[in-house]
Design a protein around this motif. Structure first.
Motif, mmCIF file in Angstrom:
data_model
loop_
_atom_site.group_PDB
_atom_site.id
_atom_site.type_symbol
_atom_site.label_atom_id
_atom_site.label_comp_id
_atom_site.label_asym_id
_atom_site.label_seq_id
_atom_site.Cartn_x
_atom_site.Cartn_y
_atom_site.Cartn_z
ATOM 1 N N LEU A 151 0.861 -1.242 0.011
ATOM 2 C CA LEU A 151 0.097 -0.032 0.079
ATOM 3 C C LEU A 151 0.707 1.190 0.023
ATOM 4 O O LEU A 151 0.344 2.325 -0.201
ATOM 5 C CB LEU A 151 -1.081 0.025 1.496
ATOM 6 C CG LEU A 151 -2.161 -0.838 1.235
ATOM 7 C CD1 LEU A 151 -2.754 -1.297 2.342
ATOM 8 C CD2 LEU A 151 -3.214 -0.384 -0.079
ATOM 9 N N GLU A 152 2.192 1.174 0.648
ATOM 10 C CA GLU A 152 3.177 2.215 0.387
ATOM 11 C C GLU A 152 3.598 2.471 -0.911
ATOM 12 O O GLU A 152 4.417 3.385 -1.224
ATOM 13 C CB GLU A 152 3.982 2.182 1.252
ATOM 14 C CG GLU A 152 3.638 2.185 2.839
ATOM 15 C CD GLU A 152 2.987 3.754 3.229
ATOM 16 O OE1 GLU A 152 3.584 4.729 2.849
ATOM 17 O OE2 GLU A 152 1.977 3.510 3.872
ATOM 18 N N VAL A 158 -2.595 2.992 -12.253
ATOM 19 C CA VAL A 158 -3.060 4.444 -12.056
ATOM 20 C C VAL A 158 -1.806 5.269 -12.289
ATOM 21 O O VAL A 158 -0.865 5.466 -11.730
ATOM 22 C CB VAL A 158 -3.759 4.619 -10.771
ATOM 23 C CG1 VAL A 158 -4.112 5.907 -10.366
ATOM 24 C CG2 VAL A 158 -4.771 3.626 -10.194
ATOM 25 N N GLU A 159 -2.096 5.936 -13.622
ATOM 26 C CA GLU A 159 -0.852 6.902 -14.128
ATOM 27 C C GLU A 159 -0.698 7.888 -13.016
ATOM 28 O O GLU A 159 -1.426 8.690 -12.490
ATOM 29 C CB GLU A 159 -1.302 7.418 -15.161
ATOM 30 C CG GLU A 159 -0.140 8.332 -15.798
ATOM 31 C CD GLU A 159 -0.613 8.845 -17.418
ATOM 32 O OE1 GLU A 159 0.185 9.574 -17.843
ATOM 33 O OE2 GLU A 159 -1.612 8.618 -17.696
ATOM 34 N N GLY A 160 0.397 7.965 -12.493
ATOM 35 C CA GLY A 160 1.057 9.178 -11.494
ATOM 36 C C GLY A 160 0.714 9.180 -10.046
ATOM 37 O O GLY A 160 1.353 9.583 -9.273
ATOM 38 N N ASN A 161 0.189 7.729 -9.884
ATOM 39 C CA ASN A 161 0.198 7.339 -8.503
ATOM 40 C C ASN A 161 1.384 7.166 -7.700
ATOM 41 O O ASN A 161 2.221 6.246 -8.210
ATOM 42 C CB ASN A 161 -0.847 6.155 -8.349
ATOM 43 C CG ASN A 161 -0.939 5.790 -6.720
ATOM 44 O OD1 ASN A 161 -0.566 4.600 -6.404
ATOM 45 N ND2 ASN A 161 -1.518 6.420 -5.961
ATOM 46 N N GLU A 162 1.678 7.718 -6.752
ATOM 47 C CA GLU A 162 2.886 7.231 -5.989
ATOM 48 C C GLU A 162 2.628 6.518 -4.649
ATOM 49 O O GLU A 162 3.741 5.871 -4.113
ATOM 50 C CB GLU A 162 3.407 8.691 -5.511
ATOM 51 C CG GLU A 162 3.915 9.480 -6.705
ATOM 52 C CD GLU A 162 4.627 10.816 -5.955
ATOM 53 O OE1 GLU A 162 4.709 11.136 -4.851
ATOM 54 O OE2 GLU A 162 4.872 11.788 -6.857
ATOM 55 N N LYS A 163 1.662 6.271 -4.379
ATOM 56 C CA LYS A 163 1.135 5.377 -2.968
ATOM 57 C C LYS A 163 -0.110 4.932 -3.059
ATOM 58 O O LYS A 163 -1.279 5.641 -3.275
ATOM 59 C CB LYS A 163 1.418 6.216 -1.534
ATOM 60 C CG LYS A 163 1.316 5.372 -0.472
ATOM 61 C CD LYS A 163 1.899 5.897 0.746
ATOM 62 C CE LYS A 163 0.850 6.941 1.259
ATOM 63 N NZ LYS A 163 1.352 7.406 2.453
ATOM 64 N N TRP A 164 -0.379 3.665 -3.242
ATOM 65 C CA TRP A 164 -1.675 2.740 -3.516
ATOM 66 C C TRP A 164 -2.525 3.419 -2.397
ATOM 67 O O TRP A 164 -3.821 3.552 -2.704
ATOM 68 C CB TRP A 164 -1.413 1.456 -3.313
ATOM 69 C CG TRP A 164 -2.412 0.492 -4.065
ATOM 70 C CD1 TRP A 164 -3.854 0.843 -4.292
ATOM 71 C CD2 TRP A 164 -2.408 -0.967 -3.645
ATOM 72 N NE1 TRP A 164 -4.492 -0.347 -4.483
ATOM 73 C CE2 TRP A 164 -4.130 -1.463 -4.134
ATOM 74 C CE3 TRP A 164 -1.687 -2.024 -3.238
ATOM 75 C CZ2 TRP A 164 -4.199 -2.712 -3.984
ATOM 76 C CZ3 TRP A 164 -2.126 -3.110 -3.181
ATOM 77 C CH2 TRP A 164 -3.571 -3.529 -3.484
ATOM 78 N N LEU A 165 -2.308 3.550 -1.096
ATOM 79 C CA LEU A 165 -3.120 4.040 -0.196
ATOM 80 C C LEU A 165 -3.770 5.272 -0.395
ATOM 81 O O LEU A 165 -5.113 5.438 0.069
ATOM 82 C CB LEU A 165 -2.209 3.790 1.101
ATOM 83 C CG LEU A 165 -3.056 4.057 2.436
ATOM 84 C CD1 LEU A 165 -4.340 2.917 2.739
ATOM 85 C CD2 LEU A 165 -2.282 4.216 3.538
ATOM 86 N N ASP A 166 -3.017 5.957 -0.842
ATOM 87 C CA ASP A 166 -3.514 7.325 -1.239
ATOM 88 C C ASP A 166 -4.887 7.432 -2.306
ATOM 89 O O ASP A 166 -5.493 8.459 -2.021
ATOM 90 C CB ASP A 166 -2.690 8.193 -1.842
ATOM 91 C CG ASP A 166 -1.439 8.711 -0.988
ATOM 92 O OD1 ASP A 166 -1.727 8.455 0.426
ATOM 93 O OD2 ASP A 166 -0.406 9.032 -1.444
#
Length: 512
Positions: A151-152, A158-166
């Motif tokens: 999750l971290e 998801v393009e541009g996502n840095e952390k799944w949890l967000d």
């Protein structure tokens, strides 16, 4: 080669399989050549005397056809009464994932609603569970993977996502949510959606009975039940499953228990001193083990039971204890068949009404007022959306390429772009921020009903009783009120002690 678990219990167990040979003693399924063929459900006729047979090899590193990796997802059908498939929306989700990841083959095992908890719990204990298992089963934290590190990391879909949890709505799945993490503070499941439960109604029947929806108060609901019976219909469809009993109690009790919420709210979602949006398991366990919140000494518990029984006596299907439970609505056949005016259902149940020839709507459970009970607090009826919907875990025995494949499927299903078509077709409410709720359920997904009460959990029991109807004896009058309160006292203590042991809590109150 992928693995399959068959649960046999006096009748037919249907399993959705593709490209797998079953090595167990019950049957053998020949390898099917095309993916379209492999999507067919296989029916297994069981010997009536057998309780269940489980045969699986979760966690092996075997491959599927050719270079394919096969993973199996196993859980109850939440969307329809088909014992062979979760339905077209789910089939489409899986097909789109397999197109995106052609090296991964996803199989779905449909388990009966009444037995899935025992089945998956047994498999987790034996180390034979498939790669993805439904979350709402008794288990120990060490039996499943902690998903914290994943999750971290970014969700690759998801393009541009840095952390799944967000990506997730933090009110429901994040550091502040008491229902997102286990007693050790770990994330052990991923929510594909949120769930809300409410009352569906047949508008034609209500009109014939002279009842206007929504029904605002508990007293008006009791009057409406009498009017509906006089018109020749069942007021509230009910069956023998634990859902109808549990949901009714868990709609009534928070309104009466609310007066204790602030006093008992002593630990945050991280189990450290503080407060939480909803009372945490640690706050509740402390209150129970110290006697601050005891069913025999808390009059609102007995009052909740009285009101629960009144609903069943005045409104429920008369022979409810002899009706098998359904997956979409409680008392599915009576409601969908037009014989009952009202039914409990989740947001997932809505697609089952596409073919009915009558108008339908949704409404919250009515609010309990001072005219209905001396213990009313003025708190409105609330259920609250939550992560108790479609949630899946990965058993600790899943390793290597299969673990990677299982993570990918969870990431795909919770990416807004890829999850939205499934949400739209299944009556889903997103657990993520950038997806949208399926249309048509606005009365359940707005207002106070959609707000989660601080006193969300009101019924407690040891893992050995998970999934069992907890109020049946009291409702059928084989147990007195005093007997039921004594049983609850024992069950609450057992639940609290299990939580203390799992959490490794060291406070004096947790060691008794």
């Amino acid at each position: 080669m992928g693995c399959l678990t068959h649960v046999i219990k006096t009748g037919i167990q249907h399993t959705h399989r593709r490209g797998v040979e079953e090595r167990g003693a019950i049957m053998s399924v020949s390898r099917l050549r095309s993916r379209a063929q492999r999507r067919r459900a296989v029916s297994v006729v069981a010997l009536a005397a057998m309780t269940f047979v489980a045969a699986a090899c979760g966690g092996d590193s075997g491959q599927g056809d050719g270079d394919e990796i096969t993973i199996t997802l196993s859980g109850p059908n939440q969307w329809n009464n088909d014992p062979a498939s979760f339905g077209p929306a789910w089939e489409d989700l899986v097909a789109r994932f397999e197109k995106e990841e052609p090296g991964i083959n996803v199989e779905t095992t449909v388990l009966p609603l009444a037995e899935f908890g025992q089945t998956l719990s047994t498999q987790l204990s034996a180390g034979t569970a498939p790669e993805l298992v439904f979350k709402q089963v008794p288990h120990e934290p060490e039996q499943v993977h902690s998903l914290n590190e994943y999750l971290e990391q970014p969700n690759p879909y998801v393009e541009g996502n840095e952390k799944w949890l967000d990506l997730f709505n933090q009110d429901y799945f994040g550091p502040k949510s008491t229902r997102a993490r286990n007693v050790k503070g770990d994330y052990e499941f991923i929510p594909f959606n949120l769930v809300i439960v409410g009352l569906y109604y047949n508008a034609d029947i209500l009109a014939e009975a002279g009842v206007e929806a929504p029904i605002e108060t508990y007293g008006e609901f009791m009057d409406a039940c009498e009017d509906i019976k006089d018109a020749g219909y069942v007021p509230l469809s009910m069956d023998q499953s634990h859902l109808g009993q549990g949901w009714t109690y868990n709609m009534i009790a928070p309104m009466l228990f609310h007066k204790y919420a602030d006093e008992l709210n002593q630990f945050g979602a991280n189990n450290e001193p503080g407060t939480a949006l909803q009372l945490s398991s640690k706050s509740l366990a402390k209150a129970i083990l110290t006697g601050e919140f005891d069913p025999k000494d808390t009059p609102e518990v007995a009052e909740s039971l009285r009101l629960l029984k009144e609903v069943f006596d005045k409104c429920a299907t008369p022979n409810w204890s002899g009706i098998s439970g359904g997956a979409s609505f409680v008392g599915h056949d009576d409601f969908v068949g037009g014989r009952a005016a009202i039914a409990y259902g989740t947001n997932f149940a809505a697609p089952n009404l596409k073919e009915v020839d009558w108008e339908w709507g949704t409404m919250p459970f009515p609010t309990i007022t001072k005219q209905d009970s001396e213990f009313a607090t003025g708190q409105p009826a609330q259920f609250g959306a939550g992560v108790g919907g479609t949630n899946y875990m990965i058993p600790a025995t899943t390793e290597g390429e299969k673990l990677d494949a299982a993570i990918k499927f969870l990431q795909f299903a919770t990416s807004p772009e890829h999850g939205q078509p499934w949400l739209d077709a299944s009556g889903g409410i997103p657990a993520t921020n950038d997806a949208e709720a399926a249309p048509g359920l606005e009365n359940l997904t707005s207002g106070e009903w959609f707000t989660t009460p601080v006193f969300k959990q009101t019924s407690f029991g040891p893992k050995s009783k998970a999934g069992q109807p907890r109020f049946e004896g009291f409702l059928l009058e084989s147990k007195s009120l005093d007997d039921k309160l004594a049983e609850m006292d024992s069950d609450w203590d057992a639940w609290a002690k299990e939580k203390a042991d799992e959490g490794g809590w060291t406070e004096d109150w947790a060691q008794g």
